[in-house]
Design a protein around this motif. Structure first.
Motif, PDB file in Angstrom:
ATOM      1  N   VAL A 158      52.956  59.620  59.959  1.00  0.00           N
ATOM      2  CA  VAL A 158      54.032  58.639  59.868  1.00  0.00           C
ATOM      3  C   VAL A 158      53.419  57.254  59.979  1.00  0.00           C
ATOM      4  O   VAL A 158      52.528  57.027  60.803  1.00  0.00           O
ATOM      5  N   VAL A 159      53.909  56.326  59.155  1.00  0.00           N
ATOM      6  CA  VAL A 159      53.516  54.927  59.274  1.00  0.00           C
ATOM      7  C   VAL A 159      54.757  54.114  59.624  1.00  0.00           C
ATOM      8  O   VAL A 159      55.887  54.524  59.346  1.00  0.00           O
ATOM      9  N   VAL A 160      54.524  52.977  60.264  1.00  0.00           N
ATOM     10  CA  VAL A 160      55.625  52.087  60.604  1.00  0.00           C
ATOM     11  C   VAL A 160      55.130  50.647  60.550  1.00  0.00           C
ATOM     12  O   VAL A 160      53.987  50.361  60.881  1.00  0.00           O
ATOM     13  N   LEU A 161      56.013  49.786  60.116  1.00  0.00           N
ATOM     14  CA  LEU A 161      55.773  48.346  60.150  1.00  0.00           C
ATOM     15  C   LEU A 161      56.739  47.814  61.196  1.00  0.00           C
ATOM     16  O   LEU A 161      57.953  47.817  60.999  1.00  0.00           O
ATOM     17  N   GLY A 162      56.185  47.454  62.369  1.00  0.00           N
ATOM     18  CA  GLY A 162      57.081  47.073  63.450  1.00  0.00           C
ATOM     19  C   GLY A 162      56.387  46.376  64.594  1.00  0.00           C
ATOM     20  O   GLY A 162      55.247  45.919  64.466  1.00  0.00           O
ATOM     21  N   HIS A 163      57.077  46.335  65.713  1.00  0.00           N
ATOM     22  CA  HIS A 163      56.596  45.620  66.895  1.00  0.00           C
ATOM     23  C   HIS A 163      55.401  46.332  67.515  1.00  0.00           C
ATOM     24  O   HIS A 163      55.512  47.469  67.952  1.00  0.00           O
ATOM     25  N   SER A 164      54.293  45.612  67.599  1.00  0.00           N
ATOM     26  CA  SER A 164      53.044  46.204  68.095  1.00  0.00           C
ATOM     27  C   SER A 164      53.066  46.479  69.594  1.00  0.00           C
ATOM     28  O   SER A 164      52.209  47.196  70.097  1.00  0.00           O
ATOM     29  N   ASP A 165      54.050  45.969  70.302  1.00  0.00           N
ATOM     30  CA  ASP A 165      54.156  46.278  71.731  1.00  0.00           C
ATOM     31  C   ASP A 165      55.095  47.457  71.986  1.00  0.00           C
ATOM     32  O   ASP A 165      55.105  48.015  73.077  1.00  0.00           O
ATOM     33  N   TYR A 166      55.855  47.870  70.981  1.00  0.00           N
ATOM     34  CA  TYR A 166      56.822  48.953  71.163  1.00  0.00           C
ATOM     35  C   TYR A 166      56.309  50.315  70.673  1.00  0.00           C
ATOM     36  O   TYR A 166      56.302  51.292  71.425  1.00  0.00           O
ATOM     37  N   TYR A 167      55.897  50.382  69.423  1.00  0.00           N
ATOM     38  CA  TYR A 167      55.575  51.677  68.821  1.00  0.00           C
ATOM     39  C   TYR A 167      54.370  52.385  69.442  1.00  0.00           C
ATOM     40  O   TYR A 167      54.344  53.621  69.468  1.00  0.00           O
ATOM     41  N   PRO A 168      53.393  51.693  69.980  1.00  0.00           N
ATOM     42  CA  PRO A 168      52.307  52.411  70.671  1.00  0.00           C
ATOM     43  C   PRO A 168      52.794  53.257  71.852  1.00  0.00           C
ATOM     44  O   PRO A 168      52.134  54.229  72.223  1.00  0.00           O
ATOM     45  N   LYS A 169      53.949  52.939  72.411  1.00  0.00           N
ATOM     46  CA  LYS A 169      54.510  53.752  73.498  1.00  0.00           C
ATOM     47  C   LYS A 169      54.793  55.180  73.034  1.00  0.00           C
ATOM     48  O   LYS A 169      54.887  56.095  73.847  1.00  0.00           O
TER      49      LYS A 169
END
Length: 166
Positions: A108-119
């Motif tokens: 899965v790929v995502v373009l989003g907030h780098s502080d949120y998705y790593p969680k």
């Protein structure tokens, strides 16, 4: 909180949620187009105890250098403002990860907030030789491997379904 697959009866509630969460109707319009064109691989809703849709996410196919390897793009994801910061989004992501792996979608790929998705386990896509087809900040384009070893087999430019460019 109940998390389940989006049903046709949820369409209007999802549309209202997206129009509430985002500044424009672009995400709501995108979801409608993806549905209409058959480019929705998986979409989940989170419902509160009253059955109201309070969270949503959608996955659609992506390609890498034109190759279709069953990879998926996450977009959009939305949680009603009064339910944000309560774990709804992370719960949606955890359920989706399990379902996608079972369905044979390895990445899965995502373009989003780098502080949120790593969680939820996402890492910078550039660490695996992947770039977004659009000019975006490196830290905002992330990838999650659901089937171990898949990322070692493919590098290149990731392109979303045509509806994203409209």
């Amino acid at each position: 909180m109940l998390i389940r697959t989006e049903a046709p009866a949820d369409i209007l509630a999802v549309d209202a949620l997206l129009k509430t969460v985002f500044d424009t109707d672009a995400e709501a319009d995108l979801v409608m187009k993806l549905r209409e064109n058959g480019h929705r691989s998986l979409s989940l809703v989170a419902c509160n105890d009253d059955g109201e849709v309070v969270g949503y996410l959608l996955f659609s196919p992506v390609t890498v250098d034109g190759n279709d390897d069953n990879w998926q793009g996450l977009a959009p994801m939305a949680v009603r403002p009064d339910y944000q910061r309560q774990g709804v989004g992370l719960a949606l992501l955890e359920e989706a990860k399990s379902i996608l792996a079972e369905l044979g979608y390895p990445v899965v790929v995502v373009l989003g907030h780098s502080d949120y998705y790593p969680k939820s386990g996402f890492v910078r896509a550039s660490k695996h030789g992947l770039q977004c087809a659009w000019p975006v900040p490196d830290e905002a384009f992330m990838v999650l491997e659901l089937v171990p070893g898949t990322l070692a087999c493919r590098q290149g430019k990731v392109a979303y379904s045509p509806e994203f460019s409209a």
